[in-house]
Design an enzyme around this catalytic site. Structure first.
Site, PDB file in Angstrom:
ATOM      1  N   SER A 112       0.844  -1.193   0.000  1.00 32.94           N
ATOM      2  CA  SER A 112       0.000   0.000   0.000  1.00 32.94           C
ATOM      3  C   SER A 112       0.883   1.248   0.000  1.00 32.94           C
ATOM      4  O   SER A 112       1.808   1.336  -0.806  1.00 32.94           O
ATOM      5  CB  SER A 112      -0.963  -0.043   1.189  1.00 32.94           C
ATOM      6  OG  SER A 112      -1.932   0.972   1.095  1.00 32.94           O
ATOM      7  N   ARG A 115     -12.405   6.527   9.078  1.00 31.88           N
ATOM      8  CA  ARG A 115     -11.986   5.128   8.992  1.00 31.88           C
ATOM      9  C   ARG A 115     -13.009   4.285   8.244  1.00 31.88           C
ATOM     10  O   ARG A 115     -12.654   3.354   7.515  1.00 31.88           O
ATOM     11  CB  ARG A 115     -11.762   4.558  10.391  1.00 31.88           C
ATOM     12  CG  ARG A 115     -11.166   3.161  10.400  1.00 31.88           C
ATOM     13  CD  ARG A 115      -9.860   3.120   9.623  1.00 31.88           C
ATOM     14  NE  ARG A 115      -9.154   1.855   9.796  1.00 31.88           N
ATOM     15  CZ  ARG A 115      -8.042   1.538   9.177  1.00 31.88           C
ATOM     16  NH1 ARG A 115      -7.513   2.396   8.327  1.00 31.88           N
ATOM     17  NH2 ARG A 115      -7.450   0.389   9.379  1.00 31.88           N
ATOM     18  N   ASP A 164      -8.456  -5.324  -6.457  1.00 34.58           N
ATOM     19  CA  ASP A 164      -8.038  -4.101  -5.767  1.00 34.58           C
ATOM     20  C   ASP A 164      -8.325  -2.889  -6.646  1.00 34.58           C
ATOM     21  O   ASP A 164      -7.677  -2.678  -7.659  1.00 34.58           O
ATOM     22  CB  ASP A 164      -6.541  -4.188  -5.447  1.00 34.58           C
ATOM     23  CG  ASP A 164      -6.028  -3.013  -4.627  1.00 34.58           C
ATOM     24  OD1 ASP A 164      -6.812  -2.088  -4.343  1.00 34.58           O
ATOM     25  OD2 ASP A 164      -4.831  -3.027  -4.269  1.00 34.58           O
ATOM     26  N   HIS A 222      -8.335  -4.258  -1.734  1.00 38.28           N
ATOM     27  CA  HIS A 222      -7.008  -3.805  -1.315  1.00 38.28           C
ATOM     28  C   HIS A 222      -6.521  -4.566  -0.086  1.00 38.28           C
ATOM     29  O   HIS A 222      -5.318  -4.717   0.117  1.00 38.28           O
ATOM     30  CB  HIS A 222      -7.066  -2.307  -1.037  1.00 38.28           C
ATOM     31  CG  HIS A 222      -5.728  -1.700  -0.762  1.00 38.28           C
ATOM     32  ND1 HIS A 222      -4.673  -1.790  -1.643  1.00 38.28           N
ATOM     33  CD2 HIS A 222      -5.253  -0.995   0.311  1.00 38.28           C
ATOM     34  CE1 HIS A 222      -3.619  -1.160  -1.143  1.00 38.28           C
ATOM     35  NE2 HIS A 222      -3.945  -0.679   0.038  1.00 38.28           N
ATOM     36  N   ASP A 223      -7.439  -5.039   0.724  1.00 39.93           N
ATOM     37  CA  ASP A 223      -7.063  -5.780   1.935  1.00 39.93           C
ATOM     38  C   ASP A 223      -6.342  -7.087   1.632  1.00 39.93           C
ATOM     39  O   ASP A 223      -5.800  -7.717   2.543  1.00 39.93           O
ATOM     40  CB  ASP A 223      -8.309  -6.104   2.764  1.00 39.93           C
ATOM     41  CG  ASP A 223      -8.591  -5.047   3.819  1.00 39.93           C
ATOM     42  OD1 ASP A 223      -7.746  -4.157   4.012  1.00 39.93           O
ATOM     43  OD2 ASP A 223      -9.660  -5.121   4.446  1.00 39.93           O
TER      44      ASP A 223
END
Length: 403
Positions: A147, A216, A318, A351-352
């Site tokens: 990232s 968040r 992603d 993305h995780d």
């Protein structure tokens, strides 16, 4: 051997031109340094130096701060701490031990707040280089990160090209696209619009927890993909036993409290317990600001001095840092005659994926560290002639790494 410590690097001038009297950098090391086996791991946006599991770390906070890559880094893992000397340092501007907005300004005796200098990815790299000097580490066997930590890796290659033998940039890109810039903007506005933010000088009083929670939640939506959200939550109700602390609006009692809402609320509550709102502002600003080609004619020009090997790892699901962005970066490397492999992993985790699918991330990293790009199972997905770009990213499955 493991260590957890803080190094005082003395006066530090940021790339903005502003200075602070003392920059303390929190870091952890794993393994034993033998002179040529150092691996620097760069953490992501809200990560910490606690990259691997430790026998003395039972009381650490939750989330990425807690052994955030514990299935990738450690004894017998892809980044094997019995073979490599692994260093992970918290970046300036964060809140896990390195000097940042929540730290005390020695000139005033009060927390810096937003008087802390603006921070860039380049400042992270420069502080890491100074820390490694303190530790007696010169040339790195490898630098690895995911990232924005992958952006940190790329900055190493343009800033200190002679100091790195091998590099791996995972789930990253040469710069953020406008959509992600826009979402980060909304997240920051959520914090600065909180009445408790107080211009960033909220320490000692009520903190902007609601704003940080909303920021968040936006981040979590960015990190997930549509298929992963459909699989995890669907449109399901969270159930009668799940009760929100207070309805967000009067009509809410009539409608179901859905699992996706419950998940976002839970993640927000956990995050506000462990992270600082100002640090979130500073860290996202650093990520948004990063542009590999800044000060150069192109991405290729920025990387032209690097003579080592670079592995890019991207994930099909992603949309934060896409496969196409990684391939554009790989093409810039080819233009600069940098030894490059672009490894594309089929995944719908979004993305995780670089955090939650260690079985797919670990093998290519292991092979890079052991054999470099000469290893026969790493696949470079450079487009073939007469193949359209959207057809050129052949997913690489974990099974290809078995002997």
């Amino acid at each position: 051997m493991t260590t957890r410590d803080t190094a005082d690097l003395g006066e530090f001038q940021f790339l903005s031109g502003e200075s602070i009297p003392s920059l303390e950098v929190a870091y952890e090391t794993y393994g034993e340094f033998t002179g040529d086996n150092a691996v620097l791991v760069c953490h992501a946006l809200t990560g910490s130096p606690h990259v691997a599991r430790r026998p003395d770390a039972g009381g650490d906070t939750a989330g990425q701060a807690r052994a955030w890559w514990g299935d990738v880094v450690g004894p017998g893992k892809a980044i094997d701490t019995t073979e490599y000397y692994v260093v992970c340092a918290n970046t300036p501007g964060s809140c896990y031990g390195t000097t940042g907005p929540a730290s005390e300004n020695p000139e005033t005796g009060e927390p810096y707040g937003t008087d802390f200098p603006p921070v860039t990815v380049g400042d992270w790299t420069r502080s890491q280089r100074q820390l490694l000097d303190e530790l007696g580490v010169g040339r790195l066997h490898a630098v690895v990160g995911g990232s924005v930590g992958g952006m940190n890796v790329l900055d190493w290659l343009r800033r200190y090209p002679d100091d790195v033998d091998r590099a791996a940039a995972v789930a990253t890109a040469a710069r953020l696209d406008p959509q992600c810039l826009a979402l980060d903007t909304v997240a920051r506005r959520a914090i600065t619009s909180d009445p408790n933010w107080n211009g960033g000088h909220y320490y000692g009083g009520p903190e902007p927890e609601d704003g940080l929670a909303r920021a968040r939640q936006i981040g979590h939506i960015m990190y997930l993909s549509k298929p992963s959200m459909a699989r995890k939550f669907g449109r399901r109700s969270a159930g009668r036993e799940t009760v929100r602390e207070e309805p967000p609006d009067p009509a809410a009692a009539f409608f179901p409290y859905r699992e996706v809402e419950s998940y976002l609320d839970y993640q927000a509550d956990k995050f506000t317990d462990r992270f600082d709102a100002n640090s979130y502002l500073y860290m996202t600003r650093a990520m948004d600001d990063f542009d590999l080609s800044a000060g150069y004619e192109s991405d290729a020009d920025a990387l032209a001095a690097f003579e080592g090997e670079l592995l890019l790892v991207s994930f099909t699901g992603d949309w934060h840092f896409t496969v196409e962005q990684a391939e554009a970066l790989a093409e810039a490397c080819r233009e600069a005659d940098v030894d490059i492999a672009h490894h594309v992993v089929e995944s719908d985790h979004g993305h995780d994926a670089f955090l939650v699918e260690p079985e797919k991330v670990g093998p290519p990293l292991d092979e890079l560290l052991e054999d470099g790009l000469a290893g026969r199972t790493i696949t470079d997905t450079a487009p073939e002639p007469d193949i359209k770009p959207e057809e050129s990213f052949a997913p690489v499955h974990t099974s290809l790494f078995s002997e």
